[in-house]
Design a protein around this motif. Structure first.
Motif, short mmCIF file in Angstrom:
data_model
loop_
_atom_site.label_atom_id
_atom_site.label_comp_id
_atom_site.label_asym_id
_atom_site.label_seq_id
_atom_site.Cartn_x
_atom_site.Cartn_y
_atom_site.Cartn_z
N ALA A 47 12.52 -6.34 -3.37
CA ALA A 47 11.28 -5.57 -3.38
C ALA A 47 10.14 -6.35 -2.75
N GLY A 48 10.12 -7.66 -2.99
CA GLY A 48 9.09 -8.50 -2.38
C GLY A 48 9.18 -8.55 -0.88
N GLY A 49 10.39 -8.46 -0.35
CA GLY A 49 10.55 -8.39 1.10
C GLY A 49 9.96 -7.12 1.66
N ASN A 50 10.13 -6.02 0.93
CA ASN A 50 9.50 -4.75 1.31
C ASN A 50 8.00 -4.90 1.38
N LEU A 51 7.40 -5.51 0.35
CA LEU A 51 5.95 -5.64 0.29
C LEU A 51 5.42 -6.55 1.39
N CYS A 52 6.15 -7.63 1.68
CA CYS A 52 5.72 -8.53 2.76
C CYS A 52 5.75 -7.81 4.10
N ALA A 53 6.83 -7.07 4.37
CA ALA A 53 6.92 -6.35 5.64
C ALA A 53 5.80 -5.31 5.75
N ALA A 54 5.52 -4.61 4.66
CA ALA A 54 4.45 -3.62 4.69
C ALA A 54 3.10 -4.27 4.99
N VAL A 55 2.86 -5.44 4.42
CA VAL A 55 1.62 -6.17 4.71
C VAL A 55 1.60 -6.63 6.16
#
Length: 313
Positions: free
Chosen positions: A157-165
């Protein structure tokens, strides 16, 4: 049917069995508070401690409407080329500063970079885009606070958030210097690739992925929302150099491949590596499974190299 008896080695099976002894596969059917309690206990059982020379400080980023807890890891022999902003995994409903405490401490120890772990708000109490907003705010804070560039790093999930940022900050005057995404959930096509061949993988199933998405969105259809599914973006130009490392036995693995392909097609730099025989969540296995140990060394190298504005792939 995928034959996991041949794909997964004995060490990894031992890790899976140890995980299941604390976090059974049917945990997804429990209430969210029960899931959190089980997950937190499991993470404590795998806690590997801090390496010598690493210290940690827990504080908050004060925002107008809420405060974002963070934990800052510092190395006695610091490398100030970059700082790492870390977003933890946990399906957007689990985890926090303690669940990935030793992972962040080890990243700090082995790279020399200061690491800031973000305790973003979790669903279902805080639906999307709360988690994205918190990591975005943490990035803005880091960009203001640090003289060095910001490197994004996160798992699942953190990878998702980093990519979105990363997608949201392409026009930022201090946009991220790079991103390292570890078995990220990026909103790929669930009808093909690893979502089909590894739909029933140990540690994470396609049903689990759907469950977490449903909880995060409150069941609302948010198709096309880039902050929810970075792969929904129509424009992959001007993204920071990206390293994606996924597990072969994981329904999310194809997300890494698809993201790599789109960044490269847009003229950017991206490298994807699928770890043979590994499963989702293998960061916790980095001290008991040879394949996971080698993968974590790859992750550390990627963080170190991107933090120095270098590219070796």
């Amino acid at each position: 049917m995928t034959d996991y008896k041949t794909l997964i080695d004995a060490e990894t099976w031992a890790f899976i069995e140890k995980t299941n002894s604390y976090y059974p596969p049917d945990t997804i059917d429990y209430t969210v508070p029960q899931q959190r309690a089980i997950y937190d206990r499991m993470c404590r059982e795998f806690f590997a401690g801090y390496r010598q020379g690493v210290t940690a400080e827990t504080t908050v980023i004060a925002m107008p409407t809420n405060s974002i807890p963070i934990r800052i890891y510092r190395n006695a022999a610091p490398d100030k080329a970059a700082m790492v902003l870390y977003a933890h995994g946990g399906g957007f409903i689990l985890g926090g500063l303690d669940s990935h405490d030793d992972v962040c401490a080890e990243l700090c120890a082995r790279t020399g970079y200061e690491v800031v772990s973000v305790d973003y708000r979790l669903a279902p109490e805080h639906l999307h885009p709360a988690a994205f907003d918190d990591v975005m705010d943490a990035f803005e804070w880091a960009a203001r606070t640090y003289d060095c560039p910001v490197l994004l790093c996160g798992d699942s999930a953190g990878g998702n958030l980093c990519a979105a940022v990363a997608h949201a900050t392409r026009g930022h005057k201090k946009k991220p210097i790079g991103q390292v995404l570890i078995y990220p959930s990026l909103g790929g096509d669930h009808s093909r690739g690893s979502y089909v061949t590894h739909a029933e993988a140990p540690m994470l199933t396609a049903r689990d992925v759907e469950f977490y998405k449903h909880i995060r969105t409150g069941g609302m259809n948010q198709t096309g929302d880039i902050t929810l599914s970075p792969l929904a973006d129509a424009d992959f130009a001007y993204l920071p150099p990206t390293v994606l490392i996924t597990a072969e036995c994981d329904p999310l693995s194809s997300d890494g491949e698809a993201y790599r392909d789109r960044v490269v097609a847009a003229g950017g730099r991206a490298w994807w590596f699928e770890e043979p025989g590994l499963v989702h969540g293998y960061l916790r296995a980095r001290h008991m499974v040879g394949r996971a140990r080698a993968s974590f060394t790859r992750i550390v190298e990627a963080v170190s190299v991107l933090g120095k504005s270098e590219w070796i792939w």
